[in-house]
Design a protein around this motif. Structure first.
Motif, PDB file in Angstrom:
ATOM      1  N   PHE A   8       1.029  -1.133  -0.021  1.00 25.60           N
ATOM      2  CA  PHE A   8      -0.139  -0.085  -0.043  1.00 25.60           C
ATOM      3  C   PHE A   8       0.798   1.457   0.058  1.00 25.60           C
ATOM      4  CE2 PHE A   8      -2.509   3.252   2.418  1.00 25.60           C
ATOM      5  CZ  PHE A   8      -3.470   3.398   1.287  1.00 25.60           C
ATOM      6  N   PRO A   9       1.732   1.428   1.016  1.00 25.26           N
ATOM      7  CA  PRO A   9       2.650   2.648   0.836  1.00 25.26           C
ATOM      8  C   PRO A   9       3.503   2.642  -0.335  1.00 25.26           C
ATOM      9  CG  PRO A   9       3.475   1.082   2.684  1.00 25.26           C
ATOM     10  CD  PRO A   9       2.072   0.768   2.252  1.00 25.26           C
ATOM     11  N   LEU A  10       4.133   1.376  -0.562  1.00 32.80           N
ATOM     12  CA  LEU A  10       4.816   1.378  -1.729  1.00 32.80           C
ATOM     13  C   LEU A  10       4.328   1.875  -3.031  1.00 32.80           C
ATOM     14  CD1 LEU A  10       7.590   0.267  -3.072  1.00 32.80           C
ATOM     15  CD2 LEU A  10       6.639  -2.086  -3.273  1.00 32.80           C
ATOM     16  N   SER A  11       3.018   1.471  -3.260  1.00 38.67           N
ATOM     17  CA  SER A  11       2.222   1.840  -4.647  1.00 38.67           C
ATOM     18  C   SER A  11       1.952   3.464  -4.587  1.00 38.67           C
ATOM     19  CB  SER A  11       1.016   1.081  -4.543  1.00 38.67           C
ATOM     20  OG  SER A  11       0.352   1.348  -3.544  1.00 38.67           O
ATOM     21  N   ILE A  12       1.602   4.076  -3.380  1.00 45.84           N
ATOM     22  CA  ILE A  12       1.425   5.436  -3.233  1.00 45.84           C
ATOM     23  C   ILE A  12       2.409   6.237  -3.403  1.00 45.84           C
ATOM     24  CG2 ILE A  12       0.545   7.037  -1.607  1.00 45.84           C
ATOM     25  CD1 ILE A  12      -1.218   5.361  -0.413  1.00 45.84           C
ATOM     26  N   ILE A  13       3.727   5.972  -2.776  1.00 46.55           N
ATOM     27  CA  ILE A  13       4.986   6.854  -2.858  1.00 46.55           C
ATOM     28  C   ILE A  13       5.632   6.388  -3.800  1.00 46.55           C
ATOM     29  CG2 ILE A  13       6.813   7.684  -1.267  1.00 46.55           C
ATOM     30  CD1 ILE A  13       5.258   6.561   1.359  1.00 46.55           C
ATOM     31  N   GLY A  14       6.299   5.145  -4.062  1.00 47.80           N
ATOM     32  CA  GLY A  14       7.126   4.741  -4.887  1.00 47.80           C
ATOM     33  C   GLY A  14       6.511   4.864  -6.406  1.00 47.80           C
ATOM     34  N   THR A  15       5.633   4.457  -6.747  1.00 46.15           N
ATOM     35  CA  THR A  15       5.012   4.523  -7.972  1.00 46.15           C
ATOM     36  C   THR A  15       4.531   5.877  -8.512  1.00 46.15           C
ATOM     37  OG1 THR A  15       4.200   2.187  -7.872  1.00 46.15           O
ATOM     38  CG2 THR A  15       3.191   3.446  -9.549  1.00 46.15           C
ATOM     39  N   ALA A  16       4.071   6.661  -7.536  1.00 45.61           N
ATOM     40  CA  ALA A  16       3.957   8.169  -7.897  1.00 45.61           C
ATOM     41  C   ALA A  16       5.214   8.823  -8.284  1.00 45.61           C
ATOM     42  CB  ALA A  16       3.169   8.670  -6.569  1.00 45.61           C
ATOM     43  N   PHE A  17       6.279   8.582  -7.480  1.00 43.90           N
ATOM     44  CA  PHE A  17       7.514   9.302  -7.725  1.00 43.90           C
ATOM     45  C   PHE A  17       7.970   9.014  -9.100  1.00 43.90           C
ATOM     46  CE2 PHE A  17       7.770  10.725  -3.329  1.00 43.90           C
ATOM     47  CZ  PHE A  17       8.108  12.035  -3.513  1.00 43.90           C
ATOM     48  N   GLY A  18       7.926   7.531  -9.139  1.00 43.71           N
ATOM     49  CA  GLY A  18       8.489   7.026 -10.445  1.00 43.71           C
ATOM     50  C   GLY A  18       7.739   7.513 -11.963  1.00 43.71           C
ATOM     51  N   THR A  19       6.359   7.651 -11.614  1.00 49.80           N
ATOM     52  CA  THR A  19       5.644   8.282 -12.801  1.00 49.80           C
ATOM     53  C   THR A  19       5.769   9.717 -12.930  1.00 49.80           C
ATOM     54  OG1 THR A  19       4.023   6.519 -12.212  1.00 49.80           O
ATOM     55  CG2 THR A  19       3.240   8.057 -13.443  1.00 49.80           C
ATOM     56  N   VAL A  20       6.073  10.335 -11.963  1.00 49.88           N
ATOM     57  CA  VAL A  20       6.188  11.955 -12.152  1.00 49.88           C
ATOM     58  C   VAL A  20       7.515  12.377 -12.674  1.00 49.88           C
ATOM     59  CG1 VAL A  20       6.023  13.866 -11.074  1.00 49.88           C
ATOM     60  CG2 VAL A  20       4.464  12.356 -10.560  1.00 49.88           C
ATOM     61  N   LEU A  21       8.605  11.428 -12.102  1.00 45.20           N
ATOM     62  CA  LEU A  21       9.959  11.782 -12.358  1.00 45.20           C
ATOM     63  C   LEU A  21      10.329  11.593 -14.080  1.00 45.20           C
ATOM     64  CD1 LEU A  21      11.954  10.620  -9.288  1.00 45.20           C
ATOM     65  CD2 LEU A  21      11.703  13.000 -10.287  1.00 45.20           C
ATOM     66  N   LEU A  22       9.986  10.497 -14.572  1.00 44.79           N
ATOM     67  CA  LEU A  22      10.389  10.114 -15.889  1.00 44.79           C
ATOM     68  C   LEU A  22      10.228  11.284 -16.955  1.00 44.79           C
ATOM     69  CD1 LEU A  22      11.719   8.116 -17.638  1.00 44.79           C
ATOM     70  CD2 LEU A  22       9.152   6.887 -17.962  1.00 44.79           C
ATOM     71  N   PRO A  23       9.110  11.913 -17.096  1.00 35.75           N
ATOM     72  CA  PRO A  23       9.040  12.703 -18.230  1.00 35.75           C
ATOM     73  C   PRO A  23       9.783  14.190 -17.581  1.00 35.75           C
ATOM     74  CG  PRO A  23       7.055  12.513 -16.926  1.00 35.75           C
ATOM     75  CD  PRO A  23       7.745  11.462 -16.686  1.00 35.75           C
ATOM     76  N   LYS A  24       9.793  14.395 -16.595  1.00 36.12           N
ATOM     77  CA  LYS A  24      10.655  15.571 -16.363  1.00 36.12           C
ATOM     78  C   LYS A  24      12.092  15.248 -16.507  1.00 36.12           C
ATOM     79  CE  LYS A  24      11.164  18.890 -12.429  1.00 36.12           C
ATOM     80  NZ  LYS A  24      10.718  19.378 -11.160  1.00 36.12           N
ATOM     81  N   LEU A  25      12.615  14.010 -16.041  1.00 37.44           N
ATOM     82  CA  LEU A  25      14.125  13.977 -16.220  1.00 37.44           C
ATOM     83  C   LEU A  25      14.062  13.922 -17.809  1.00 37.44           C
ATOM     84  CD1 LEU A  25      14.940  11.512 -13.307  1.00 37.44           C
ATOM     85  CD2 LEU A  25      15.656  13.672 -13.511  1.00 37.44           C
ATOM     86  N   SER A  26      13.455  13.300 -18.471  1.00 40.98           N
ATOM     87  CA  SER A  26      13.555  13.103 -19.889  1.00 40.98           C
ATOM     88  C   SER A  26      14.018  14.187 -20.496  1.00 40.98           C
ATOM     89  CB  SER A  26      12.390  12.210 -20.642  1.00 40.98           C
ATOM     90  OG  SER A  26      12.405  10.974 -20.176  1.00 40.98           O
ATOM     91  N   LYS A  27      13.190  15.344 -20.036  1.00 46.05           N
ATOM     92  CA  LYS A  27      13.218  16.597 -20.629  1.00 46.05           C
ATOM     93  C   LYS A  27      14.542  17.469 -20.226  1.00 46.05           C
ATOM     94  CE  LYS A  27      10.579  20.929 -20.642  1.00 46.05           C
ATOM     95  NZ  LYS A  27       9.258  21.881 -20.205  1.00 46.05           N
ATOM     96  N   LEU A  28      14.833  17.157 -18.877  1.00 49.10           N
ATOM     97  CA  LEU A  28      16.133  17.693 -18.318  1.00 49.10           C
ATOM     98  C   LEU A  28      17.431  17.226 -19.086  1.00 49.10           C
ATOM     99  CD1 LEU A  28      15.310  18.070 -14.619  1.00 49.10           C
ATOM    100  CD2 LEU A  28      15.550  19.907 -16.304  1.00 49.10           C
ATOM    101  N   TYR A  29      17.175  16.063 -19.308  1.00 47.97           N
ATOM    102  CA  TYR A  29      18.518  15.399 -19.942  1.00 47.97           C
ATOM    103  C   TYR A  29      18.751  15.740 -21.244  1.00 47.97           C
ATOM    104  CZ  TYR A  29      19.873  12.285 -15.974  1.00 47.97           C
ATOM    105  OH  TYR A  29      20.299  11.766 -14.863  1.00 47.97           O
ATOM    106  N   LYS A  30      17.640  16.110 -22.077  1.00 54.26           N
ATOM    107  CA  LYS A  30      17.640  16.383 -23.426  1.00 54.26           C
ATOM    108  C   LYS A  30      18.293  17.945 -23.476  1.00 54.26           C
ATOM    109  CE  LYS A  30      13.628  14.020 -25.315  1.00 54.26           C
ATOM    110  NZ  LYS A  30      12.198  14.086 -25.974  1.00 54.26           N
ATOM    111  N   THR A  31      18.054  18.618 -22.425  1.00 54.58           N
ATOM    112  CA  THR A  31      18.697  20.050 -22.475  1.00 54.58           C
ATOM    113  C   THR A  31      19.837  20.105 -21.759  1.00 54.58           C
ATOM    114  OG1 THR A  31      17.583  20.367 -20.332  1.00 54.58           O
ATOM    115  CG2 THR A  31      16.462  21.180 -22.404  1.00 54.58           C
ATOM    116  N   ASN A  32      20.500  18.761 -21.131  1.00 49.12           N
ATOM    117  CA  ASN A  32      21.682  18.693 -20.714  1.00 49.12           C
ATOM    118  C   ASN A  32      21.829  19.461 -19.528  1.00 49.12           C
ATOM    119  OD1 ASN A  32      24.249  17.301 -20.427  1.00 49.12           O
ATOM    120  ND2 ASN A  32      25.391  18.875 -21.427  1.00 49.12           N
ATOM    121  N   ASP A  33      21.033  19.889 -18.696  1.00 50.29           N
ATOM    122  CA  ASP A  33      20.830  20.786 -17.444  1.00 50.29           C
ATOM    123  C   ASP A  33      21.080  19.846 -16.340  1.00 50.29           C
ATOM    124  OD1 ASP A  33      20.362  22.317 -15.361  1.00 50.29           O
ATOM    125  OD2 ASP A  33      18.478  23.129 -16.349  1.00 50.29           O
ATOM    126  N   LEU A  34      22.458  19.492 -16.231  1.00 54.19           N
ATOM    127  CA  LEU A  34      22.863  18.562 -14.990  1.00 54.19           C
ATOM    128  C   LEU A  34      22.486  19.281 -13.617  1.00 54.19           C
ATOM    129  CD1 LEU A  34      26.189  17.477 -16.600  1.00 54.19           C
ATOM    130  CD2 LEU A  34      24.115  16.219 -16.727  1.00 54.19           C
TER     131      LEU A  34
END
Length: 248
Positions: A8-34
């Motif tokens: 229950f806490p794993l799905s709420i916390i972990g899955t939520a973070f993983g889902t939100v981070l992927l598109p944001k990180l993809s955008k940042l890595y494309k701009t190489n904003d380390l």
């Protein structure tokens, strides 16, 4: 039964973070904003541990009353409650690692690297299976849960090592200090909850169902008050957590 609780806490916390981070990180890595990448990931780690560490230790402290209240009726005996609570506590040990793994994995996907996480997952599965078989010989069903938790921390170590080695991400000194403060606050909270549970143990188990629910809610509320009080005293809430909310 124990796995259903900790998922229950794993799905709420972990899955939520993983889902939100992927598109944001993809955008940042494309701009190489380390710099922004490091900031985003470190903030995610802080906030995830701010939630998952006290949750894990709280589950360990309250494993027995949680299982008792949810499951013990009909064919589910007191012995089943004890065995399930032991397994739940063992699973809870790995909860922060399971959640952090879901935060580190998107780093590879954002860089179009699917091979590394797959390879590391295979290593983790080998360690998990090996530990399960070995630990089962000594502590029975608890060995399966404990083996999974140890393997989760091993898998997380591999993820951190790979991201650092590849120059994709680094954990800052500020984040390490923040983690230490969270750990201390969580330990104080879990100890206080365990003491209160021990004092009210007889009243809880001898009370009516509604009273038991109120007791459990009271334990959780008491733990939250202790944890947030420690967080305010140590400065982690007013500084780091609020900064993360503003960053979002």
């Amino acid at each position: 039964y124990a796995e259903r609780i900790y998922q229950f806490p794993l799905s709420i916390i972990g899955t939520a973070f993983g889902t939100v981070l992927l598109p944001k990180l993809s955008k940042l890595y494309k701009t190489n904003d380390l710099a922004q990448i490091d900031k985003t990931q470190n903030n995610a780690i802080k906030f995830a541990l701010f939630l998952s560490l006290p949750c894990a230790l709280g589950i360990m402290a309250l494993a027995d009353p949680i299982i008792y209240l949810i499951y013990e009726r009909g064919a589910f005996t007191a012995e089943d409650t004890v065995k399930t609570a032991d397994a739940l506590a063992a699973f809870a040990l790995g909860l922060p690692a399971f959640i952090l793994a879901k935060i580190f994995t998107p780093i590879f996907y954002a860089n179009c690297d699917t091979k590394t996480p797959m390879k590391l997952t295979i290593y983790g599965l080998i360690v998990n299976s090996t530990l399960n078989i070995i630990l089962m010989q000594f502590i029975g069903h608890i060995g399966i849960a404990l083996g999974s938790s140890i393997a989760a921390w091993f898998y997380l170590y591999l993820l951190i090592h790979s991201t650092r080695k590849g120059g994709l991400f680094r954990i800052t000194a500020g984040t390490k200090l923040f983690i230490a403060k969270i750990l201390i606050s969580s330990l104080i909270m879990a100890t206080a909850v365990a003491i209160i549970l021990n004092i009210t143990n007889e009243n809880f188990y001898n009370g009516a169902t509604m009273l038991q629910i109120l007791y459990l809610m009271g334990f959780i509320t008491f733990g939250a008050i202790i944890y947030f009080s420690c967080g305010i005293i140590s400065g982690i809430i007013t500084k780091d957590i609020m900064r993360y909310k503003n960053a979002k």
